[in-house]
Structures are given as C-alpha cells and as structure tokens.
Design an enzyme around this catalytic site. Sequence first.
Site, PDB file in Angstrom:
ATOM      1  N   ASN A 145      -3.580   1.838  15.936  1.00 28.58           N
ATOM      2  CA  ASN A 145      -2.853   2.515  14.869  1.00 28.58           C
ATOM      3  C   ASN A 145      -3.356   3.942  14.749  1.00 28.58           C
ATOM      4  OD1 ASN A 145      -1.038   2.238  12.360  1.00 28.58           O
ATOM      5  ND2 ASN A 145      -2.910   3.152  11.522  1.00 28.58           N
ATOM      6  N   GLU A 146      -2.466   4.899  14.914  1.00 31.14           N
ATOM      7  CA  GLU A 146      -2.800   6.313  14.694  1.00 31.14           C
ATOM      8  C   GLU A 146      -4.176   6.689  15.251  1.00 31.14           C
ATOM      9  OE1 GLU A 146      -2.224   7.266  10.554  1.00 31.14           O
ATOM     10  OE2 GLU A 146      -0.065   7.428  10.827  1.00 31.14           O
ATOM     11  N   GLU A 297       6.538   4.901  10.861  1.00 35.47           N
ATOM     12  CA  GLU A 297       6.114   4.826   9.463  1.00 35.47           C
ATOM     13  C   GLU A 297       6.626   6.033   8.695  1.00 35.47           C
ATOM     14  OE1 GLU A 297       1.928   4.723   8.751  1.00 35.47           O
ATOM     15  OE2 GLU A 297       1.543   3.223  10.290  1.00 35.47           O
TER      16      GLU A 297
END
Length: 658
Positions: A145-146, A297
């Site tokens: 994630n990121e 997102e």
Amino acid sequence: MAEKLYHGACFYPELWDEKTIAEDIELMKKTGINVVRIGEFAWSKMEPEEGEIDVSFFKNMITRLYENGIETVLCTPTPTPPIWFSHGHPERMHIDQEGRVMSHGSRQHACTNNAYFREKSALITAELAKEAGRLPGLIAWQLDNEFKCHIAECMCGTCKTLWHDWLRARYGTIEQLNEEWGTHIWSEYYQSFEQIPQPVATPFLHHSSLQTMYRIFSSEKIAEFADEQAEIIRQYSDAPITHNSTLFFSVDNERLFQHLDFASFDTYTPQEKMESYLLNCDVWRGLKKNTPYWVMETSTSYAASLESYANPHANGYLQAEAVAAYALGGQGFCYWLWRQQRSGSEQPHSAVISAWGEPSVGYRNVLQVEEIRKELEPIMLRTKPVQADIAITYSDRARMYHLTEPHNGIHYKDLMTELYNVFVTEGFHRDVLPEGGDLTGYKLLFTPLLPYTSDDYLEKAKAFVEAGGIWIAGPMTGGRTKEHTIHTDRALGKLEQWAGVKTLFTFPMDEKTTAGEAFGKEAPLGLWSAVFEPEGAEAVGTVTKGVTSGKAFLTEYKAGKGKVIMLGSLPRGEEGKELMAQIIRHYASEAGVTVKTDVSPGTIAAPRETEDGQTFWVVVNMDGKGGRVTVPSEGTITFEPYEYKVIEFKKEGVLHES
Ligand code: GAL
C-alpha cells in the site's frame, strides 16, 4: 478483469464481526459497489503467529462477495508486518534521515530491503496467491500500500550495504565515482566504496551527487521489491497486478510500474485544486498507455486523521471527479473507505457508511456516482481516450534532482501542476508521459523542469523535432549532468548546442526586478533561469528589465522539419500566466494542434473515440460554477454546476476542427 466500469471501496472485514460484515455486503449491493479492495493491512490476521499462515478468511470473503456480485482487488499485506516481526528487532526497522528507528504501531515501519522482511513477505504473498490467485471473484492484485508514503529513503545497515553494492555496480571503481562526483570538494574524496556514507545528518548539506544517487538507488530498490512480489504472484495467478501510488512519494513511478500490469493512484486533492486531480488522471493514463488506470482511493467527502481534517466536498464534486476519472481513461473509481474506522488513527476520515452502519455525509453523492457509472459504461466501453496532439514530460527522476536542489523551495509537482494547468485552462487535450514515453503521433512536446536531460531523451526529442514536431524545452531543463553536477562544456550541455544557442548565464531571476517580452506581451520573469545568445537560433523573447536586459530568454531554432524552442525562464504572476498561455497557444497553433475545445475555465472536455474513428466529448463542470463549450455545428452548450454531458459527433473529424 471484466469489460465494465468499476465503482468500489476499500473494505476491512477483518476488523468487524460477522453481523456487521453481512450488513456491509447488503449495503454495498444497495449502494452499487461492485468491487472492494481488501487485505493490505491484514498480515497479523493472516499470520497471527510467525509461520502459522491461514488466509482462509480472505479466501472465503472473496467467494462470498463474488456470490453477492462484488469482485475483489486483493492486496499483499506487507506494509504492516505483525508484532512478532518487529518486537525486539530494531535492525529490521526503517531508519529515517535523522537516525530515528521506527517502531511498531503504525505502518511502513519495516525496511523493505531487510532480508528477513523479504523472506517473510515472499512466504505470505506466495500463500495468498496460491490460495486465492485463481478465485473467480479476484480480478486484480495490489502490491502493498502506497510504497514510501510516510517514509523516504531508509538509512539502516542493510541499506548501507546495498548502497555500496549499487555504487560499485554503477561506477566500477572508486576512482570513477570520485571523478564523476567531483569529491575533492571539501575533502570528501573516498578511498573505497565502503566509506561512502548514506545521506544522514551532517552539519551542512550533503554533496548533490550523493543525495540524488541515494534517492535513485532507493527508488530502484523499492521497485525491485515490487518486481519480486509480482513474480511470486504470477506463479499462481493470472489476475493483473497494480500498486496504489501518488505523485509525491519517494518512488520513481515510471520504474515502479515498469513490470506491473496497470496503473492506479490515490488522491485526496481538495476541490480547489481540480487541476491536480486532472494531472493525476493524465499522468497515470500516460504511464500505461492503452491500459485503463484506476483511482484506487479517494474520499467520499473529506480526508482526516486524528490530527487534521480537510473540508467536505461540495455536493456534486464527487460526481464530477468520477466522470473525469472514467472519461480520461479510468476503469475503476474507489473510495477509502467503505465503513468508517472505529479505532486506530483515522477514525475521523469520511467513509461511505459510518462506524454505526448509517449512510455518511457523502452518501448521496456516492449513489449519484453509481448512476453516472451506469450511464457512462456503454459509451466508455465502446471508446478510448483520443491521443492528444500535445505531450508533456513528467518525471519522478527530475523530482529527485529538485528535492536535492530545491533552491528557494521549488516543489516539482506543484510547479508542474501550475504549468500543466495552462494547457487545461486553454482547453488543450494533453497527454502526460514519463521520460521513456513514446512520442509517436504528437505534434508538440513540452519538457519543463528536467534538470538532467539524458542522451536517450535528447535523441528521442531530436528525432521528434526532425520529423516535424515542435519541442519546448525549459524552464530549468538541461542544466545538470547525470551525476547531478554542472556541465563544464556549455551551461546546458548537448541540449543548447543542438538548440542553436549559447547560454550566457544561468542564475536566479528576481521576478520583482526582471521582466521579459515575447509575442507582444510583457511579464515578470523568475525561477532559476538561463539567458541565451542565438547561435543560429532566433530570439523570440527578450529580457526587458533586470541584470540581463537585452538578452534572449526564448529562442526558436529550425531543425529538420520541426523546431526546438528554448524557454530559459518562467513568466510569473498574472501577466506571466498570460504570457505562458500565449507561448503555448502560439506554438500549438504552429504545430497544428487541433485536439482542443474552448471550454470555459473550470469545465473540462475529455475526447474519446471508437475504433472506427467516431468521436465523443465527455464534458464536465468541475468548479461548481457551471460553464460552457462551443460545439462545431451546434453552437454553445452550457453546463450547470458539476453537470456533465456526452457530446456525440456523427461526422468523423468534426472534433479536429480548431
Ligand atoms: C491513504 C492510505 C489509506 C488511508 C488514506 C486516508 O494514503 O493508503 O490507507 O490512510 O490515505 O486518506
């Protein structure tokens, strides 16, 4: 992935009881959520004790969701290694530039280069892929994630060793490195690779080469981790793999996505910065041309954490974002998050559903996005974004040079957004491409803020110009070498030589005392600048005030069938905006750019076409003030705040009238 548009939310079923999960699935169906993203922080649910991996909860969840018409993007859980990994192991943790060792309790605390981390990550990912990789409900993978969202380069012992290996591979001998970096400065000269420090604390600034190379090294390492994870997944699954990135993390997205299948991004840009949202859509479309990107997102209403919150979107803005996302080449539009967190550090963040199971403040907008998704889907599936006539180069590597050398606070992404916005405001359709992007079919190329212009890039741009393109290079393009030093032959190296100019000086222009004139407009000039003496080129913009009055800041030079334009400085202020727009209009018109509209500012048009060349414009008002556009043969069409329309052109080529 199915041929459809996705409308989704990030879902954390591991945090809720069975009754809530059942309620969530029913509510998702009612809302029109057709995809969820799960798993990215759930390592401790998957492997509660070291070595005891059980991913059945997620496997069952994917199947259960699928039976309810909801597909899944499954994440690898590597941003949050469990306590059994962290506790008592500071050597496995990320160390920041101040030497602070990260502790357990948030995310991204582990060093992704740590050998044990890599071993455990490989095991959990393999197990997940083996168990879930071929489930019909699983449509894609997201790695981690990121990457590098909260942290920049790591300064741990593992990274130090890898850094030395990397330098050895890059320079071969320590003499070579010393020579290329110019290390006799301040007695920095190194006798062996092992002596080279990481860019940790020093009384004053580190050497530019050391800083920039460390950033590049680190961005290569994180991309190698992504490659390694993707390879593991591919042994067990055919689902495409992505990662959710942004334009401001410490990564090189071009390299990171090189071996991934599609691009995704996260954005929480406030409404007032719609150009930043649009830049994202264009960047991510350009990164994997011909493969739709995902907005993985975004908030339904506002982003927040324990420490701060943003303002809620006005009613209508979310819909405009969704229209722009799909029309500019997106296939998925997803929220962070589905159900508001009941614990942790992001409790105040907006969500589709509150922690107590009721529609949240942005819910009615989410329902409208679903209506829009259904309306747009048939047209989006029949069409693709039209290739623009204009390409703008966007480079994370350039960003790294600016991070090392920010002058008086140059922020690459912000400045790029400002320059990009000139094209948006002028109604030009534009593609934003990475440095390696293919220039075939473009008419105008704009390359601002690229301090190191590689030989490959230069050759490509030359070929583009010689074949008839117009290339605007600058401001701040070409002034640094690959090693982040200054050229010693000419100020801008090969670039200026080829562009028919001699750079007289490079220096910071003071916009309060400096001005320049071109195409009948005068404006203040600022930023780190170059002034030129034409050597075969023609001066088209001249400095009118300041220490270099009379010298050229804008030149053009004919090469082959095209032209290279050197822009040595940045027009500033309101007049500067007008001058920049004038420069772009002038060269766009000369290059024969036709894919454009006269949309009013705050409204955007995304041109799309079918395979047989039928054209559509998706036009949407994004600033909430309403707008208008002229459509050939139809006249002016007006838009209510946030309204969108799809304009269909029966006759092939109508859009291409300027
Ligand atoms: C993103 C992150 C999410 C969540 C979100 C809040 O950066 O990937 O997990 O923290 O921000 O806005």
